[in-house]
Structure formats: structure tokens, C-alpha cells
Write an enzyme that holds these catalytic residues in place. Structure first.
Site, PDB file in Angstrom:
ATOM      1  N   ASP A  63      -6.524   2.946  -3.763  1.00  0.00           N
ATOM      2  CA  ASP A  63      -6.232   2.077  -2.610  1.00  0.00           C
ATOM      3  C   ASP A  63      -4.740   2.039  -2.263  1.00  0.00           C
ATOM      4  O   ASP A  63      -4.331   1.281  -1.399  1.00  0.00           O
ATOM      5  CB  ASP A  63      -6.702   0.639  -2.900  1.00  0.00           C
ATOM      6  N   ARG A  88      -5.947  -2.752  -8.707  1.00  0.00           N
ATOM      7  CA  ARG A  88      -4.782  -2.458  -7.873  1.00  0.00           C
ATOM      8  C   ARG A  88      -3.469  -2.975  -8.468  1.00  0.00           C
ATOM      9  O   ARG A  88      -2.399  -2.792  -7.850  1.00  0.00           O
ATOM     10  CB  ARG A  88      -4.976  -3.051  -6.459  1.00  0.00           C
ATOM     11  N   ARG A 134      -7.511 -13.591  -1.325  1.00  0.00           N
ATOM     12  CA  ARG A 134      -6.585 -12.828  -2.164  1.00  0.00           C
ATOM     13  C   ARG A 134      -5.331 -13.639  -2.494  1.00  0.00           C
ATOM     14  O   ARG A 134      -5.086 -13.951  -3.652  1.00  0.00           O
ATOM     15  CB  ARG A 134      -6.197 -11.526  -1.451  1.00  0.00           C
ATOM     16  N   HIS A 163      -8.287 -10.312   4.221  1.00  0.00           N
ATOM     17  CA  HIS A 163      -6.832 -10.368   4.371  1.00  0.00           C
ATOM     18  C   HIS A 163      -6.529 -10.889   5.773  1.00  0.00           C
ATOM     19  O   HIS A 163      -7.249 -10.551   6.722  1.00  0.00           O
ATOM     20  CB  HIS A 163      -6.210  -8.964   4.291  1.00  0.00           C
ATOM     21  N   CYS A 257      -3.263  -1.790   7.654  1.00  0.00           N
ATOM     22  CA  CYS A 257      -3.311  -1.720   6.192  1.00  0.00           C
ATOM     23  C   CYS A 257      -2.504  -0.549   5.663  1.00  0.00           C
ATOM     24  O   CYS A 257      -1.964  -0.597   4.556  1.00  0.00           O
ATOM     25  CB  CYS A 257      -4.745  -1.559   5.705  1.00  0.00           C
TER      26      CYS A 257
END
Ligand code: ARG
Length: 264
Positions: A63, A88, A134, A163, A257
């Protein structure tokens, strides 16, 4: 105005775990297609005259292409990311290291969980910050203290829009586009108060990640499938530049992103 973006080539991109509802490891994703689409996004920025810097992708971090999550950079100050998911976690230090190696010494390792520009969007006089999936709301206060900019907390309630940058994007330094259904009732009211003239996106455009767009104030780089939103942006006098990033959407990401803005 010319922008400076940090991007990460999806050389190790894959969908091999699921940390958001878009990701299906059974279905996977085609890395070659993702690389081609990402190259298209990068040259779109360069054609617009923006500067693109690159961070080396790290094997085992599929990612990492989603550079927006790597940090938040405002006024040359780098607020480091601290990821929610262990998959991540190593990206946080990797991005901070890039900034240090490239001469950004005003940096801060975050104490609280936050996913960089995924959940922090910067306008002229304030920073909008998402929480709910998150980023820890405590990170909003930490960012405000470190950056010296007012940070406004917004609560996300729909897991498809995990997000802030999947549900809202700044059109310029003082106005935004957003999908109200992604936010709590109170946060919808905050957005109405702050931005009475906002562009309101519909659910169809939000669910192709149409709000994961990048505006330089004149041009908006946006997922090709978000057709109604594109019409409204044009009506507002913005130049719309559609891009195809369908393969990256299989990981829950779009143009924004893949793009970390470095604000000098
Ligand atoms: N698969 C990634 C994740 O779930 C996608 C990140 C998308 N980035 C963003 N800025 N919305 O963490």
C-alpha cells in the site's frame, strides 16, 4: 500555482490483505495495470507544470503507493504518520526518512495514530481532520500544536469512506466538495457552517472515489467515472482532468491517495 507532490511507484502494489471494504484479497489486483495508470497520473501532474518527487517503494509494503498517508507537510513542517494497521506500520518511518534525507529537518514523529493527508486536508486558514476509522482524534490536537494551524475535527461514519480524503477535497484554499453521507450529523452541520457554498457530491460519484481528487485551485484531477461531480466542477469554472485509476481503487485508493503535497 505550481505544486510539489511526493509519489511512490506501485512496484510492489498488491491487494493481499483487507483493511478497508474496497479490498478483496481473493480478487487481487493487476500490478502492471496499476503501474500504467499511476504513470498516467504522474505525467498528468507534470503536464500541468507541477513538480513530482519520488520515494523508493519498499518490498513487502503493497500500500506504499498511497503516499498521501505518509505524512502531513504544512509550512515546511513534517508531521509524521503513525499507521492504524500493522500491515502499513513500516511506511511511517520510511516516509519520515525520505523527508530528513531531502532536507526537511522540522519533522515530528507522531505520538498518536494518524494517517497523514489521508485524514488531514489543508486549506488557507485551517486544516480539516477526519477521525472515526483511522486517525485518533488526539492526533488532531497534536497536529495543531506542531503546525500552528487551527485543526477542525470531522467524524466519519461510513466504512467505505474510511479516510477524510475519500469523502471531501479542497477545491482551493477556502472551499471544498464533499459527500454529506460520509459524516456524522454534527460534522455535516460543521461543514455547512464553514462552507455554505460547497460542492455537494452524490453517492454514485462518492462510491467511485470521485472525491479522492486533487485540485491546484484551477485544475481538478479526478477519477473519470465521477461524471456528475465533474459537470458541477466545470460549472464552477474549474478545469476538470479525468484520470483512470480503477486498479488502485481495488485497494480503496484514487488520485489523492497517491499524492502527498509538500507545502514549502
Ligand atoms: N489500502 C489502503 C488502506 O486501506 C488505501 C489507502 C488510501 N489512501 C488514502 N489516502 N485514502 O490504508
Amino acid at each position: 500555482m505550481t505544486r510539489h507532490y511526493l509519489m511512490c511507484r506501485p512496484d510492489h502494489f498488491a491487494v493481499e490483505y483487507a483493511i478497508n471494504p474496497w479490498m478483496d484479497p481473493e480478487a487481487g489486483a493487476d500490478r502492471e495495470v496499476a503501474i500504467r495508470q499511476w504513470e498516467g497520473l504522474k505525467s498528468t501532474y507534470e503536464d500541468l507544470g507541477h513538480r513530482v518527487s519520488l520515494i523508493d517503494p519498499v518490498e513487502g509494503l503493497p500500500d506504499m503507493v498511497f503516499a498521501a498517508n505518509g505524512a502531513l507537510v504544512v509550512g515546511g513542517r513534517v508531521y509524521g504518520a503513525r499507521f492504524t494497521h500493522p500491515e502499513r506500520a513500516a511506511e511511517g518511518p520510511a516516509y519520515l526518512e525520505w523527508f530528513t534525507a531531502n532536507g526537511y529537518h522540522a519533522s515530528r514523529e507522531a505520538e498518536f495514530t494518524n494517517e497523514g493527508e489521508g485524514d488531514f486536508l489543508t486549506l488557507d486558514h485551517l486544516v480539516l481532520a477526519g477521525t472515526g476509522f483511522r486517525t485518533d482524534v488526539a492526533a488532531h490536537g497534536e497536529a495543531q500544536e506542531f503546525l500552528g494551524r487551527p485543526v477542525v475535527s470531522l467524524r466519519l461514519v461510513d466504512p467505505r469512506f474510511y479516510h477524510l480524503d475519500t469523502a471531501l477535497f479542497p477545491l482551493n484554499g477556502h472551499n471544498v466538495a464533499y459527500f454529506p453521507g460520509a459524516f456524522s450529523v454534527g460534522s455535516q452541520e460543521v461543514l455547512r457552517n464553514l462552507f455554505p457554498d460547497a460542492v455537494i457530491a452524490n453517492e454514485d460519484d462518492a462510491t467511485v472515489l470521485g472525491l479522492n481528487a486533487v485540485s491546484d485551485g484551477t485544475h481538478v484531477v479526478i477519477n473519470a467515472e465521477a461524471t456528475d461531480l465533474q459537470l458541477e466542477l466545470k460549472r464552477r469554472g474549474l478545469e476538470v482532468i479525468p484520470v483512470e485509476l480503477s486498479e488502485l481503487r481495488k485497494a480503496g485508493g484514487g488520485p489523492k491517495c497517491c499524492t502527498l503535497e509538500i507545502r514549502g
